[in-house]
Design an enzyme around this catalytic site. Structure first.
Site, short mmCIF file in Angstrom:
data_model
loop_
_atom_site.label_atom_id
_atom_site.label_comp_id
_atom_site.label_asym_id
_atom_site.label_seq_id
_atom_site.Cartn_x
_atom_site.Cartn_y
_atom_site.Cartn_z
N ASN A 49 -5.51 -6.65 1.48
CA ASN A 49 -6.20 -6.25 2.71
C ASN A 49 -7.43 -7.15 2.89
O ASN A 49 -8.12 -7.47 1.92
CB ASN A 49 -6.63 -4.79 2.62
CG ASN A 49 -5.53 -3.91 2.08
OD1 ASN A 49 -5.06 -4.13 0.98
ND2 ASN A 49 -5.11 -2.95 2.84
N HIS A 89 -3.73 -6.85 10.47
CA HIS A 89 -4.55 -7.84 9.77
C HIS A 89 -4.46 -9.22 10.40
O HIS A 89 -4.03 -10.17 9.75
CB HIS A 89 -4.10 -7.94 8.31
CG HIS A 89 -4.21 -6.68 7.51
ND1 HIS A 89 -3.61 -6.51 6.28
CD2 HIS A 89 -4.87 -5.53 7.75
CE1 HIS A 89 -3.88 -5.32 5.80
NE2 HIS A 89 -4.65 -4.69 6.69
N GLU A 141 0.85 -1.20 0.00
CA GLU A 141 0.00 0.00 0.00
C GLU A 141 0.88 1.23 0.00
O GLU A 141 1.83 1.30 0.79
CB GLU A 141 -0.74 0.10 1.33
CG GLU A 141 -2.04 -0.53 1.46
CD GLU A 141 -2.54 -0.31 2.90
OE1 GLU A 141 -3.01 -1.29 3.44
OE2 GLU A 141 -2.44 0.82 3.46
P1 FAE Z 1 -13.41 -7.20 13.85
O1 FAE Z 1 -13.75 -6.20 12.82
O2 FAE Z 1 -12.12 -7.07 14.58
O3 FAE Z 1 -14.60 -7.20 14.90
C1 FAE Z 1 -14.58 -7.95 16.09
C2 FAE Z 1 -15.39 -7.21 17.15
O4 FAE Z 1 -15.59 -8.07 18.27
C3 FAE Z 1 -14.70 -5.97 17.70
O5 FAE Z 1 -15.58 -4.87 17.63
C4 FAE Z 1 -14.35 -6.33 19.15
O6 FAE Z 1 -14.38 -5.24 20.03
C5 FAE Z 1 -15.43 -7.35 19.48
N1 FAE Z 1 -15.06 -8.31 20.54
C6 FAE Z 1 -13.89 -8.96 20.67
N2 FAE Z 1 -13.94 -9.83 21.75
C7 FAE Z 1 -15.21 -9.68 22.27
C8 FAE Z 1 -15.87 -10.28 23.38
N3 FAE Z 1 -15.27 -11.22 24.13
N4 FAE Z 1 -17.14 -9.89 23.66
C9 FAE Z 1 -17.75 -8.95 22.89
N5 FAE Z 1 -17.15 -8.34 21.83
C10 FAE Z 1 -15.90 -8.72 21.52
O7 FAE Z 1 -13.46 -8.67 13.26
N6 FAE Z 1 -8.56 -4.25 6.33
C11 FAE Z 1 -8.83 -3.99 5.05
O8 FAE Z 1 -9.35 -4.84 4.32
N7 FAE Z 1 -8.55 -2.74 4.52
C12 FAE Z 1 -7.95 -1.77 5.26
O9 FAE Z 1 -7.73 -0.66 4.77
C13 FAE Z 1 -7.61 -2.06 6.60
N8 FAE Z 1 -6.97 -1.15 7.37
C14 FAE Z 1 -6.77 -1.42 8.70
C15 FAE Z 1 -6.22 -0.44 9.52
C16 FAE Z 1 -6.10 -0.65 10.88
C17 FAE Z 1 -5.47 0.40 11.76
C18 FAE Z 1 -6.56 -1.87 11.46
C19 FAE Z 1 -6.47 -2.11 12.94
C20 FAE Z 1 -7.12 -2.84 10.66
C21 FAE Z 1 -7.22 -2.64 9.29
N9 FAE Z 1 -7.78 -3.59 8.45
C22 FAE Z 1 -7.99 -3.33 7.12
C23 FAE Z 1 -8.17 -4.92 8.98
C24 FAE Z 1 -9.68 -5.08 9.16
O10 FAE Z 1 -10.21 -3.98 9.87
C25 FAE Z 1 -9.94 -6.41 9.89
O11 FAE Z 1 -9.42 -7.45 9.09
C26 FAE Z 1 -11.41 -6.65 10.14
O12 FAE Z 1 -11.97 -5.62 10.93
C27 FAE Z 1 -11.66 -7.99 10.82
O13 FAE Z 1 -13.04 -8.24 10.80
P2 FAE Z 1 -13.68 -9.28 11.78
O14 FAE Z 1 -15.12 -9.37 11.50
O15 FAE Z 1 -12.88 -10.54 11.77
#
Ligand code: FAE
Length: 547
Positions: free
Chosen positions: A526, A488, A403
């Site tokens: 990503n 990621h 990126e």
């Molecule tokens: P996620 O979105 O992490 O959601 C899990 C949720 O579960 C969260 O809100 C937690 O707070 C909640 N949680 C966890 N444990 C518990 C519990 N015990 N009880 C209740 N709630 C809980 O999961 N990906 C891209 O494709 N493009 C990008 O540009 C990109 N940029 C990124 C930049 C940053 C700074 C970060 C941190 C990540 C980035 N990502 C990007 C990665 C992407 O956001 C990540 O892969 C997804 O959000 C993961 O999705 P999930 O549904 O697995």
């Protein structure tokens, strides 16, 4: 709606006809790419938090991509859903009138329960830039394991609140390595298009890109990539590009152009709050309990599962412990959250029938960061859009997709900055540590070396061609590589290993995994479009066959 017990259709009441009707509305809404504003999304019905003793047909742990897809599609098929989210709702402005703070002035809203910020890029000109903040349930969690810091979003919307919105579908020829047991034709014909439509993915206008000051850094990135013979690609995003044009024209409040990204965007970005979650709430069948953290799931005596939930305050203290029952539980706590829960629940005997694959196959998507020092005649611009829109694709030849990332400091840095996604083969495992009562991850920092080597296939060549050098001041003193972190996290409950080929956990009918933990460590780009598309595929099958 309170705790979802009131709906007339419990999960067991779903008929084939109800499912087909639900699918019809799926296809209808999938065509929509518009977004609700933050205010509109917040105005939709919200529920009182879940109450102890409640019974819910479907309980979803987490409100990120997997959880939001599950909630929307279950609700459209007539199932009442309660989503449990450990982070905040992020729907109320702070004293400064803004919901989110920006990257230049991180305050208490920035970090999850820390007293000092922990910026991914934590040095500038060799000096540390982290600052003291007051402890709060902030939006970005920098979760430390022994060999790696894993950055994750906390709040209703999960990672969509903090990420760059880069919405990338992997090249089809790479898909077999990403999800080997999944039918690629179905994914590319049905589920990737459905995910892209549901997320509101769109692309920058190339003519505007060529003329706007805020992408000068990306144009410099393009020039350097192309002069070294690397393919430069535009990357789609969920940011509203028309809004960004207006930001550049000075006609609306700035967000991407005001350094808003890592700690949330107040305008412009279509997080899940504006897309899947807004639509899920609009069904009237989805309730959300923010600041609630699931700590246990175990078979209930009368069928279904007993779920134990801690309600917390903004200091992270538990204020109540609630016990509810659910017919079905969807683990959508993200790769780290889901893996930690499952590993603990297996080891402590709460879910004894989980198989030995639980906790395995975790990878960092090969993330590694670096900066290059440009010549004085190659400025990257003091105004940089915080939303990246381009990359350098050297996956096939060198195992790296980089990126072209912003450094939205507000001053000219003469730096080009990159987050590379690489074909790193190393995989780690989560395990229960009975002595500490915590889950460990055995990743080692030295396992990033293959990623560094792959990223160097791009940047050594560019440096040699341009007569430039790596920046050594962004991750410490005289440190080139940001090899201490990942954005990621992927894996830990891998599809077709810890679960069947649709995310059903082995040994415990009615338990499902539906987030990034299903993906075995790497997506070649990503990850969130792939997480969303896989969730769309799996929930369709689950609704059709299990309910
Ligand atoms: P996620 O979105 O992490 O959601 C899990 C949720 O579960 C969260 O809100 C937690 O707070 C909640 N949680 C966890 N444990 C518990 C519990 N015990 N009880 C209740 N709630 C809980 O999961 N990906 C891209 O494709 N493009 C990008 O540009 C990109 N940029 C990124 C930049 C940053 C700074 C970060 C941190 C990540 C980035 N990502 C990007 C990665 C992407 O956001 C990540 O892969 C997804 O959000 C993961 O999705 P999930 O549904 O697995």
């Amino acid at each position: 709606m309170s705790d979802s017990t009131s709906g007339s259709t419990g999960s067991k009441g779903i008929s084939r006809r109800g499912f087909i009707a639900g699918t019809g509305s799926i296809l209808g809404v999938a065509a929509l790419t518009g977004r609700a504003t933050a205010a509109q999304a917040a105005a939709l019905p919200t529920a009182a938090p879940i109450t102890s003793g409640a019974h819910v047909p479907a309980l979803v742990i987490g409100t990120g991509y997997g959880g939001s897809v599950a909630a929307l599609r279950l609700a459209q098929a007539g199932v009442d859903v309660h989503m449990i989210e450990m982070g905040m709702a992020w729907d109320t402005p702070g004293p400064d009138g803004k919901i989110f703070c920006n990257t230049r002035e991180p305050d208490h809203r920035s970090y999850w329960l820390r007293t000092k910020s922990k910026a991914p890029l934590n040095y500038f000109l060799g000096f540390p830039i982290d600052r003291n903040i007051s402890r709060y349930t902030g939006i970005l969690d920098a979760e430390d394991f022994s060999g790696i810091t894993v950055y994750q979003g906390r709040g209703v919307g999960g990672g969509s609140l903090v990420n760059g919105g880069m919405a990338v579908t992997p090249r089809r020829e790479n898909f077999g390595a990403v999800l080997p047991s999944v039918n690629a034709a179905e994914m590319y014909d049905i589920y990737y298009p459905r995910a892209n439509a549901g997320l509101g993915v769109n692309s920058v206008d190339p003519a505007w890109f060529d003329s706007t000051a805020c992408y000068q850094y990306a144009r410099v990135g393009r020039k350097h990539a192309q002069r070294s013979g690397f393919p430069f690609v535009f990357v789609p995003d969920v940011y509203d590009w028309d809004y960004m044009k207006q930001e550049a024209a000075g006609t609306v409040t700035k967000s991407a152009l005001a350094g808003e990204i890592l700690y949330g965007n107040n305008h412009g970005k279509k997080s899940l709050q504006q897309t899947y979650i807004a639509r899920a709430k609009a069904t009237g069948r989805v309730a959300i309990s923010p600041l609630h953290k699931v700590t246990s799931v175990a078979p209930a005596a009368g069928g279904g599962y007993t779920v134990v939930i801690d309600q917390i305050n903004t200091n992270g203290d538990t204020t109540a412990t609630k016990t509810v029952t659910a017919d079905r539980v969807f683990f959508a706590a993200g790769s780290v959250g889901t893996s930690k829960l499952l590993v603990k629940l297996k080891a402590t005997g709460a879910l004894p029938n989980l198989n030995d694959e639980v906790g395995k196959g975790w990878g960092d998507n090969g993330n590694v960061m670096c900066g290059r020092a440009n010549h004085m005649w190659d400025p990257t611009g003091s105004l940089q859009s915080a939303i990246p829109c381009s990359g350098i694709d050297n996956w096939a030849a060198g195992g790296a997709f980089a990126e072209v990332a912003p450094l939205p400091t507000g001053i000219e840095t003469y730096a080009s900055f990159y987050l590379s996604i690489t074909k790193n083969p190393n995989r780690a495992q989560f395990s229960w540590n009975a002595a500490t009562g915590k889950v460990d991850l055995n990743w080692q920092t030295s396992w990033k070396q293959p990623s560094i080597d792959m990223a160097k296939t791009i940047f050594d060549k560019i440096n040699s061609k341009e007569g430039t050098i790596y920046r050594t001041d962004l991750f410490g003193t005289y440190k080139i590589w940001g090899d201490h972190l990942t954005y990621h996290p992927l894996g830990g409950a891998v599809l077709n290993k810890a679960t069947d080929n649709y995310g059903r956990l082995t040994g415990h009918p009615g338990l499902y995994v539906i987030d990034g933990s299903l993906i075995p460590g790497n997506t070649s780009v990503n990850p969130f479009v792939t997480i969303t598309a896989l969730a769309e595929r799996n929930i369709e099958k689950i609704i059709a066959t299990d309910l």
